[in-house]
Design a protein around this motif. Sequence first.
Motif, PDB file in Angstrom:
ATOM      1  N   LEU A 185       0.780  -1.247  -0.180  1.00  0.00           N
ATOM      2  CA  LEU A 185       0.018   0.020   0.117  1.00  0.00           C
ATOM      3  C   LEU A 185       0.702   1.444   0.154  1.00  0.00           C
ATOM      4  CD1 LEU A 185      -2.782  -1.003   2.472  1.00  0.00           C
ATOM      5  CD2 LEU A 185      -2.979  -0.999   0.180  1.00  0.00           C
ATOM      6  N   ASP A 186       1.796   1.224   1.063  1.00  0.00           N
ATOM      7  CA  ASP A 186       2.770   2.471   0.829  1.00  0.00           C
ATOM      8  C   ASP A 186       3.314   2.745  -0.468  1.00  0.00           C
ATOM      9  OD1 ASP A 186       2.114   2.810   3.693  1.00  0.00           O
ATOM     10  OD2 ASP A 186       4.043   1.688   4.051  1.00  0.00           O
ATOM     11  N   VAL A 219      -2.972  10.228  -3.031  1.00  0.00           N
ATOM     12  CA  VAL A 219      -3.158   8.920  -2.530  1.00  0.00           C
ATOM     13  C   VAL A 219      -2.705   8.803  -0.953  1.00  0.00           C
ATOM     14  CG1 VAL A 219      -2.831   6.294  -2.916  1.00  0.00           C
ATOM     15  CG2 VAL A 219      -3.209   7.939  -4.753  1.00  0.00           C
ATOM     16  N   ARG A 220      -3.580   8.498  -0.248  1.00  0.00           N
ATOM     17  CA  ARG A 220      -3.138   8.458   1.314  1.00  0.00           C
ATOM     18  C   ARG A 220      -3.604   7.031   2.078  1.00  0.00           C
ATOM     19  NH1 ARG A 220      -1.645  13.323   2.441  1.00  0.00           N
ATOM     20  NH2 ARG A 220      -3.133  15.023   1.842  1.00  0.00           N
ATOM     21  N   ARG A 221      -2.886   6.434   2.986  1.00  0.00           N
ATOM     22  CA  ARG A 221      -3.409   5.341   3.685  1.00  0.00           C
ATOM     23  C   ARG A 221      -4.569   5.701   4.477  1.00  0.00           C
ATOM     24  NH1 ARG A 221       0.308   1.529   5.163  1.00  0.00           N
ATOM     25  NH2 ARG A 221      -1.434   0.679   6.294  1.00  0.00           N
ATOM     26  N   ALA A 222      -5.606   4.919   4.337  1.00  0.00           N
ATOM     27  CA  ALA A 222      -6.625   4.946   5.309  1.00  0.00           C
ATOM     28  C   ALA A 222      -6.354   3.729   6.170  1.00  0.00           C
ATOM     29  CB  ALA A 222      -7.910   4.810   4.546  1.00  0.00           C
ATOM     30  N   ALA A 223      -7.411   3.642   7.316  1.00  0.00           N
ATOM     31  CA  ALA A 223      -7.210   2.634   8.392  1.00  0.00           C
ATOM     32  C   ALA A 223      -7.477   1.322   7.728  1.00  0.00           C
ATOM     33  CB  ALA A 223      -8.285   2.867   9.307  1.00  0.00           C
ATOM     34  N   ASN A 224      -7.054   0.286   8.367  1.00  0.00           N
ATOM     35  CA  ASN A 224      -7.605  -1.160   7.982  1.00  0.00           C
ATOM     36  C   ASN A 224      -7.072  -1.501   6.715  1.00  0.00           C
ATOM     37  OD1 ASN A 224      -8.925  -1.618  10.333  1.00  0.00           O
ATOM     38  ND2 ASN A 224     -10.565  -0.230   9.622  1.00  0.00           N
ATOM     39  N   GLY A 225      -5.945  -1.498   6.224  1.00  0.00           N
ATOM     40  CA  GLY A 225      -5.035  -2.011   4.984  1.00  0.00           C
ATOM     41  C   GLY A 225      -5.964  -1.317   3.666  1.00  0.00           C
ATOM     42  N   GLN A 226      -6.333  -0.102   3.697  1.00  0.00           N
ATOM     43  CA  GLN A 226      -6.987   0.349   2.709  1.00  0.00           C
ATOM     44  C   GLN A 226      -6.336   1.706   2.235  1.00  0.00           C
ATOM     45  OE1 GLN A 226     -10.998   0.139   4.489  1.00  0.00           O
ATOM     46  NE2 GLN A 226     -11.686  -0.169   2.413  1.00  0.00           N
ATOM     47  N   LEU A 227      -6.630   2.151   0.880  1.00  0.00           N
ATOM     48  CA  LEU A 227      -6.116   3.548   0.559  1.00  0.00           C
ATOM     49  C   LEU A 227      -7.134   4.520   0.255  1.00  0.00           C
ATOM     50  CD1 LEU A 227      -3.910   2.373  -2.444  1.00  0.00           C
ATOM     51  CD2 LEU A 227      -3.102   3.414  -0.096  1.00  0.00           C
ATOM     52  N   SER A 286      -6.596  -6.698  -6.433  1.00  0.00           N
ATOM     53  CA  SER A 286      -5.404  -7.253  -6.743  1.00  0.00           C
ATOM     54  C   SER A 286      -4.323  -6.347  -6.163  1.00  0.00           C
ATOM     55  CB  SER A 286      -5.253  -7.491  -8.363  1.00  0.00           C
ATOM     56  OG  SER A 286      -4.909  -6.197  -8.810  1.00  0.00           O
ATOM     57  N   PRO A 287      -3.111  -6.871  -6.171  1.00  0.00           N
ATOM     58  CA  PRO A 287      -1.944  -5.966  -5.544  1.00  0.00           C
ATOM     59  C   PRO A 287      -1.875  -4.623  -6.296  1.00  0.00           C
ATOM     60  CG  PRO A 287      -1.459  -8.235  -5.845  1.00  0.00           C
ATOM     61  CD  PRO A 287      -2.627  -8.302  -6.479  1.00  0.00           C
ATOM     62  N   THR A 288      -2.378  -4.546  -7.664  1.00  0.00           N
ATOM     63  CA  THR A 288      -2.314  -3.096  -8.376  1.00  0.00           C
ATOM     64  C   THR A 288      -3.562  -2.528  -8.791  1.00  0.00           C
ATOM     65  OG1 THR A 288      -2.199  -4.408 -10.427  1.00  0.00           O
ATOM     66  CG2 THR A 288      -0.081  -3.916  -9.549  1.00  0.00           C
ATOM     67  N   HIS A 289      -4.717  -3.174  -8.519  1.00  0.00           N
ATOM     68  CA  HIS A 289      -5.891  -2.725  -8.938  1.00  0.00           C
ATOM     69  C   HIS A 289      -6.977  -2.464  -7.864  1.00  0.00           C
ATOM     70  CE1 HIS A 289      -8.849  -1.769 -12.578  1.00  0.00           C
ATOM     71  NE2 HIS A 289      -9.664  -2.189 -11.592  1.00  0.00           N
ATOM     72  N   GLN A 291     -11.857   3.851 -10.409  1.00  0.00           N
ATOM     73  CA  GLN A 291     -10.914   2.616 -10.418  1.00  0.00           C
ATOM     74  C   GLN A 291      -9.577   3.093 -10.770  1.00  0.00           C
ATOM     75  OE1 GLN A 291     -12.008  -1.097 -12.622  1.00  0.00           O
ATOM     76  NE2 GLN A 291     -14.106  -0.798 -12.382  1.00  0.00           N
ATOM     77  N   ILE A 292      -8.718   2.473 -10.215  1.00  0.00           N
ATOM     78  CA  ILE A 292      -7.401   2.897 -10.329  1.00  0.00           C
ATOM     79  C   ILE A 292      -6.310   1.549 -10.542  1.00  0.00           C
ATOM     80  CG2 ILE A 292      -4.941   3.813  -9.576  1.00  0.00           C
ATOM     81  CD1 ILE A 292      -6.385   5.820  -7.818  1.00  0.00           C
ATOM     82  N   GLU A 293      -5.584   1.605 -11.945  1.00  0.00           N
ATOM     83  CA  GLU A 293      -4.548   0.551 -11.744  1.00  0.00           C
ATOM     84  C   GLU A 293      -3.440   1.187 -12.010  1.00  0.00           C
ATOM     85  OE1 GLU A 293      -5.149  -2.887 -12.709  1.00  0.00           O
ATOM     86  OE2 GLU A 293      -3.121  -3.011 -12.655  1.00  0.00           O
ATOM     87  N   PHE A 294      -2.375   0.830 -10.873  1.00  0.00           N
ATOM     88  CA  PHE A 294      -1.171   1.348 -10.700  1.00  0.00           C
ATOM     89  C   PHE A 294      -0.290   0.444 -11.448  1.00  0.00           C
ATOM     90  CE2 PHE A 294      -3.107   2.751  -6.960  1.00  0.00           C
ATOM     91  CZ  PHE A 294      -2.748   4.215  -6.796  1.00  0.00           C
ATOM     92  N   ASP A 295       1.019   0.750 -12.200  1.00  0.00           N
ATOM     93  CA  ASP A 295       1.952   0.017 -12.363  1.00  0.00           C
ATOM     94  C   ASP A 295       2.627  -0.429 -10.956  1.00  0.00           C
ATOM     95  OD1 ASP A 295       3.841   1.827 -11.362  1.00  0.00           O
ATOM     96  OD2 ASP A 295       4.449   2.463 -13.488  1.00  0.00           O
ATOM     97  N   GLU A 296       3.330  -1.645 -11.068  1.00  0.00           N
ATOM     98  CA  GLU A 296       3.963  -2.323  -9.819  1.00  0.00           C
ATOM     99  C   GLU A 296       4.682  -1.405  -8.907  1.00  0.00           C
ATOM    100  OE1 GLU A 296       5.146  -6.091  -9.524  1.00  0.00           O
ATOM    101  OE2 GLU A 296       3.417  -6.919 -10.674  1.00  0.00           O
ATOM    102  N   SER A 297       5.588  -0.471  -9.712  1.00  0.00           N
ATOM    103  CA  SER A 297       6.375   0.420  -8.884  1.00  0.00           C
ATOM    104  C   SER A 297       5.812   1.571  -8.542  1.00  0.00           C
ATOM    105  CB  SER A 297       7.378   1.001 -10.041  1.00  0.00           C
ATOM    106  OG  SER A 297       6.728   1.901 -10.796  1.00  0.00           O
TER     107      SER A 297
END
Length: 355
Positions: free
Chosen positions: A279-280, A295-303, A318-321, A330-336
């Motif tokens: 997430l970070d 994009v920030r961290r929210a509580a409980n493992g979310q963005l 998924s780890p990127t979507h 919806q946001i699709e990040f690249d893995e980096s």
Amino acid sequence: MKEFDRSRICFLSSIIASLGLIGLLAQTNLFAQPDPHWLDHDRDRPAPPVVDPGTFSTQEQPGRPPSDAVVLFDGHDISKWVAMDGSPTQWVIKDGAMECVPGSGYVRTLESFGDCQFHVEWATPNPPHGEGQGRGNSGVFFGMGSYEIQVLDSYGSRTYSDGSAASVYGQYPPLVNASRAPGQWQYYDIIWTAPKFDQDGVLQSKAHVTVFHNGVLVQNNVELTGPTSWLQRAPYPVQPEKLPIAFQDHGNPVRYRNVWVRPLDKSGKHEYYLAESVLDRYVGEFDRGGDIVTVRRAANGQLAVSFSGAKFLMFAESPTHFFAKTTDVQIEFDESGQSGTLSVGEGGMPIKRVK
Ligand code: MG
């Protein structure tokens, strides 16, 4: 006709009319209609989906899951499980079972689940070691470690009742003790109803659980007072409806096999509880055609994502979507985590990290 008589006739007529309406309603059975979308015995009502029910387990052989179950552990593949922080688990696979390595910590599912039917087969060590809470202790946890159905060697072994096998720990003892001897395979079939919160985090409905231990009903839709905990009666933590299911490391090498789940809420997408390090990777500010996306961290493992004056809590598919539940964002990040694509309802615009 006198005014008095006329009003009395009107009054009697309205009573007769009301009785007629009540009779009509009773006749059409509207009061008893379980689903107003369908008639009783409606020929157009869809047939229930066909499911192969699988097989029961024996001591020698694990059972076979129903055909529509999500298999979480099949005796060989532990890839759907991680440590609580999302790192690889230290639990080991031995003879078709996943076994707790004392001191390695809880193990949890990568995927999150809300209301569900959950099946697990488990065995405590034989020969047994320890007494009471120290004898074959583990646990099935819902809500990312919040709610425990106790796993314990309670075969001829006494402990406090609300901490024995199949108890809702610290809240409800099982109705009966259906335990098998240590080393024997036992099973739980659990119907879990997750607690629900509104958008402001106000509790709307409490958690409920039904448990069968070796096929015997031991918890009958009990209402949890809050998280299960030792020495305290804690309030409900505000959490997403779907969260990982976990097994406890309580210092005993308890084994698990044939683990599967049937989500009862089929409407949503798959949701995953990602490691904080993942997430970070996405936290920061991104340019979107001259607009800034934060994009920030929210509580409980979310963005949480903010743009154009609006803010959305994002869930991981998924780890990127990531997706929001209130608006089709919806946001699709690249893995980096340096760039990606953000879409609202359609299409998509590239985003590029600026901070
Ligand atoms: Mg336990």
